[in-house]
Design a protein around this motif. Structure first.
Motif, PDB file in Angstrom:
ATOM      1  N   LEU A  48      33.214   6.032  23.645  1.00 44.37           N
ATOM      2  CA  LEU A  48      33.357   4.793  22.892  1.00 44.37           C
ATOM      3  C   LEU A  48      33.399   3.639  23.891  1.00 44.37           C
ATOM      4  O   LEU A  48      34.365   3.474  24.621  1.00 44.37           O
ATOM      5  CB  LEU A  48      34.629   4.839  22.040  1.00 44.37           C
ATOM      6  N   PHE A  49      32.319   2.843  23.928  1.00 44.09           N
ATOM      7  CA  PHE A  49      32.187   1.741  24.890  1.00 44.09           C
ATOM      8  C   PHE A  49      31.076   0.816  24.424  1.00 44.09           C
ATOM      9  O   PHE A  49      30.058   1.315  23.957  1.00 44.09           O
ATOM     10  CB  PHE A  49      31.861   2.285  26.283  1.00 44.09           C
ATOM     11  N   PRO A  50      31.235  -0.501  24.550  1.00 45.88           N
ATOM     12  CA  PRO A  50      32.309  -1.259  25.191  1.00 45.88           C
ATOM     13  C   PRO A  50      33.438  -1.653  24.241  1.00 45.88           C
ATOM     14  O   PRO A  50      34.297  -2.456  24.603  1.00 45.88           O
ATOM     15  CB  PRO A  50      31.581  -2.502  25.693  1.00 45.88           C
ATOM     16  N   ILE A  51      33.440  -1.097  23.029  1.00 44.95           N
ATOM     17  CA  ILE A  51      34.568  -1.283  22.113  1.00 44.95           C
ATOM     18  C   ILE A  51      34.986   0.071  21.579  1.00 44.95           C
ATOM     19  O   ILE A  51      34.227   1.041  21.617  1.00 44.95           O
ATOM     20  CB  ILE A  51      34.228  -2.229  20.937  1.00 44.95           C
ATOM     21  N   VAL A  52      36.208   0.117  21.087  1.00 45.97           N
ATOM     22  CA  VAL A  52      36.725   1.270  20.359  1.00 45.97           C
ATOM     23  C   VAL A  52      36.991   0.812  18.934  1.00 45.97           C
ATOM     24  O   VAL A  52      37.625  -0.217  18.715  1.00 45.97           O
ATOM     25  CB  VAL A  52      38.015   1.800  21.004  1.00 45.97           C
ATOM     26  N   GLY A  53      36.486   1.556  17.971  1.00 49.39           N
ATOM     27  CA  GLY A  53      36.703   1.187  16.576  1.00 49.39           C
ATOM     28  C   GLY A  53      35.703   0.146  16.101  1.00 49.39           C
ATOM     29  O   GLY A  53      34.580   0.053  16.607  1.00 49.39           O
ATOM     30  N   THR A  54      36.151  -0.664  15.140  1.00 49.17           N
ATOM     31  CA  THR A  54      35.273  -1.592  14.433  1.00 49.17           C
ATOM     32  C   THR A  54      35.694  -3.035  14.668  1.00 49.17           C
ATOM     33  O   THR A  54      36.884  -3.354  14.650  1.00 49.17           O
ATOM     34  CB  THR A  54      35.306  -1.294  12.922  1.00 49.17           C
ATOM     35  N   TYR A  67      27.736 -12.327  19.073  1.00 48.17           N
ATOM     36  CA  TYR A  67      27.036 -11.060  19.308  1.00 48.17           C
ATOM     37  C   TYR A  67      27.495 -10.069  18.254  1.00 48.17           C
ATOM     38  O   TYR A  67      28.543 -10.242  17.631  1.00 48.17           O
ATOM     39  CB  TYR A  67      27.364 -10.501  20.699  1.00 48.17           C
ATOM     40  N   GLN A  68      26.721  -9.001  18.108  1.00 52.72           N
ATOM     41  CA  GLN A  68      27.085  -7.949  17.164  1.00 52.72           C
ATOM     42  C   GLN A  68      27.124  -6.607  17.876  1.00 52.72           C
ATOM     43  O   GLN A  68      26.298  -6.316  18.750  1.00 52.72           O
ATOM     44  CB  GLN A  68      26.095  -7.898  15.995  1.00 52.72           C
ATOM     45  N   LEU A  69      28.102  -5.808  17.488  1.00 51.63           N
ATOM     46  CA  LEU A  69      28.221  -4.445  18.001  1.00 51.63           C
ATOM     47  C   LEU A  69      28.582  -3.518  16.846  1.00 51.63           C
ATOM     48  O   LEU A  69      29.427  -3.865  16.015  1.00 51.63           O
ATOM     49  CB  LEU A  69      29.318  -4.349  19.061  1.00 51.63           C
ATOM     50  N   PRO A  70      27.980  -2.332  16.805  1.00 56.31           N
ATOM     51  CA  PRO A  70      28.365  -1.361  15.781  1.00 56.31           C
ATOM     52  C   PRO A  70      29.694  -0.707  16.125  1.00 56.31           C
ATOM     53  O   PRO A  70      30.210  -0.857  17.247  1.00 56.31           O
ATOM     54  CB  PRO A  70      27.225  -0.336  15.831  1.00 56.31           C
ATOM     55  N   ARG A  71      30.248   0.002  15.176  1.00 55.70           N
ATOM     56  CA  ARG A  71      31.483   0.757  15.380  1.00 55.70           C
ATOM     57  C   ARG A  71      31.387   1.603  16.648  1.00 55.70           C
ATOM     58  O   ARG A  71      30.386   2.289  16.885  1.00 55.70           O
ATOM     59  CB  ARG A  71      31.713   1.657  14.158  1.00 55.70           C
ATOM     60  N   HIS A  72      32.387   1.516  17.479  1.00 58.05           N
ATOM     61  CA  HIS A  72      32.512   2.281  18.733  1.00 58.05           C
ATOM     62  C   HIS A  72      31.479   1.896  19.794  1.00 58.05           C
ATOM     63  O   HIS A  72      31.348   2.594  20.815  1.00 58.05           O
ATOM     64  CB  HIS A  72      32.437   3.791  18.478  1.00 58.05           C
ATOM     65  N   GLY A  73      30.733   0.814  19.593  1.00 53.04           N
ATOM     66  CA  GLY A  73      29.825   0.356  20.627  1.00 53.04           C
ATOM     67  C   GLY A  73      28.514   1.111  20.665  1.00 53.04           C
ATOM     68  O   GLY A  73      28.137   1.804  19.721  1.00 53.04           O
ATOM     69  N   PHE A  74      27.816   1.000  21.807  1.00 53.16           N
ATOM     70  CA  PHE A  74      26.449   1.515  21.902  1.00 53.16           C
ATOM     71  C   PHE A  74      26.259   2.652  22.907  1.00 53.16           C
ATOM     72  O   PHE A  74      25.235   3.328  22.887  1.00 53.16           O
ATOM     73  CB  PHE A  74      25.485   0.382  22.274  1.00 53.16           C
ATOM     74  N   ALA A  75      27.208   2.875  23.798  1.00 52.50           N
ATOM     75  CA  ALA A  75      26.978   3.833  24.886  1.00 52.50           C
ATOM     76  C   ALA A  75      26.686   5.235  24.370  1.00 52.50           C
ATOM     77  O   ALA A  75      25.873   5.963  24.951  1.00 52.50           O
ATOM     78  CB  ALA A  75      28.173   3.859  25.837  1.00 52.50           C
TER      79      ALA A  75
END
Length: 283
Positions: A48-54, A67-75
């Motif tokens: 989970l990177f660069p965010i954890v969760g939503t 910017y937009q990021l999906p749940r748990h990021g993109f890695a």
């Protein structure tokens, strides 16, 4: 592509896609990682990177730019490069690219370092900030431990006696509602009712390890000394349990959107490194 590492007691296999662990087997060929059956959950142990969760509205801002990021990021959805390999160790790398910069405007490298030692698998996360500014990030693990046989034959034994307060999710965001996970001698028996409202999210725990018990006998231990937060999750009738060491967690509905101000976020100075490690031990 996949890579396998081994020692005298264990064998671990990792996909290059997401650098995702998908198997730990002992010498008797017993499998300890969830098989990834998509009827329940099609993953095994994503990073989970660069965010954890939503994020609130799946959106955040940096320096006033959205910017937009999906749940748990993109890695977890990207191809990693194998940059070092020995018999019992493998190092995977993901570097920022034109694709990632559209979602996360920082020059970074994320390394996942898998090492087998005796009957344990260590997983170290190394984050390198190559940007010329401070980089906000979260990092988390999501390993799904296979639980063959009856789910209710298993229990979780926490390292320390403490009040196990967890936060409830509402619309995938952390709410202000909390519950106490009741234990007996630091132990809680597993049942699917515990997860009817999704994951159990502990923002802070004194316990830095927990042991999964099978029919009251130690089965697997997860040590997470470097991680203050923990998620525990499964799906109804699924034969696995996710023990998820986290540095960070979902937004609340009060979040401003500024990623630097996000609760639980880490800030890494320019040209600095950060690392955190957890381990899975077969008992």
């Amino acid at each position: 592509m996949t890579t396998t590492i081994s020692n005298s007691k264990l064998k671990a296999s990792i996909k290059h896609a997401g650098a995702e662990l998908f198997s730990i087997k002992d010498n008797l060929n017993n499998e300890y990682i969830w098989e990834g059956n998509p009827d329940f959950w099609g993953k095994h142990s994503p990073v989970l990177f660069p965010i954890v969760g939503t994020l609130k509205n799946n959106t955040y801002t940096i320096n006033g730019i959205e910017y937009q990021l999906p749940r748990h990021g993109f890695a977890r959805d990207m191809e990693f490069e194998l940059i070092d390999k020995t018999e019992s160790k493998a190092v995977f790398s993901l570097k920022s690219s034109d694709e990632t910069l559209k979602k996360y405007p920082f020059d970074f490298e994320l390394q996942l370092i898998y090492t087998l030692t005796e009957n344990s698998l260590d997983l170290e996360y190394k984050i390198i900030n190559n940007s010329k500014e401070k980089m906000p990030f979260s990092i988390g693990a999501h390993p799904a431990i296979a639980l063959p046989d009856n789910f209710e034959d298993y229990a979780l034994q926490f390292e320390k006696e403490e009040e196990l307060k967890y936060y409830l999710l509402e619309n995938d965001l952390i709410s202000s509602k909390t519950k106490i996970l009741e234990t007996t001698n630091n132990k809680v028996s597993l049942n699917y009712e515990l997860f009817k409202n999704d994951a159990l999210i502990f923002k802070k725990l004194n316990s830095k390890s927990l042991t999964i018990l099978k029919s009251a006998k130690p089965y697997i231990k997860v040590d997470y000394q470097d991680f203050p937060s923990l998620g525990i999750w499964t799906k109804e009738n699924a034969p696995f349990i996710c023990i998820e060491p986290w540095l960070g967690y979902s937004d609340t509905d009060q979040n401003t959107g500024n990623l630097y101000e996000k609760e639980g976020i880490l800030i890494l100075d320019e040209n600095k490194n950060f690392s955190a490690k957890f381990s899975i031990t077969i008992l």
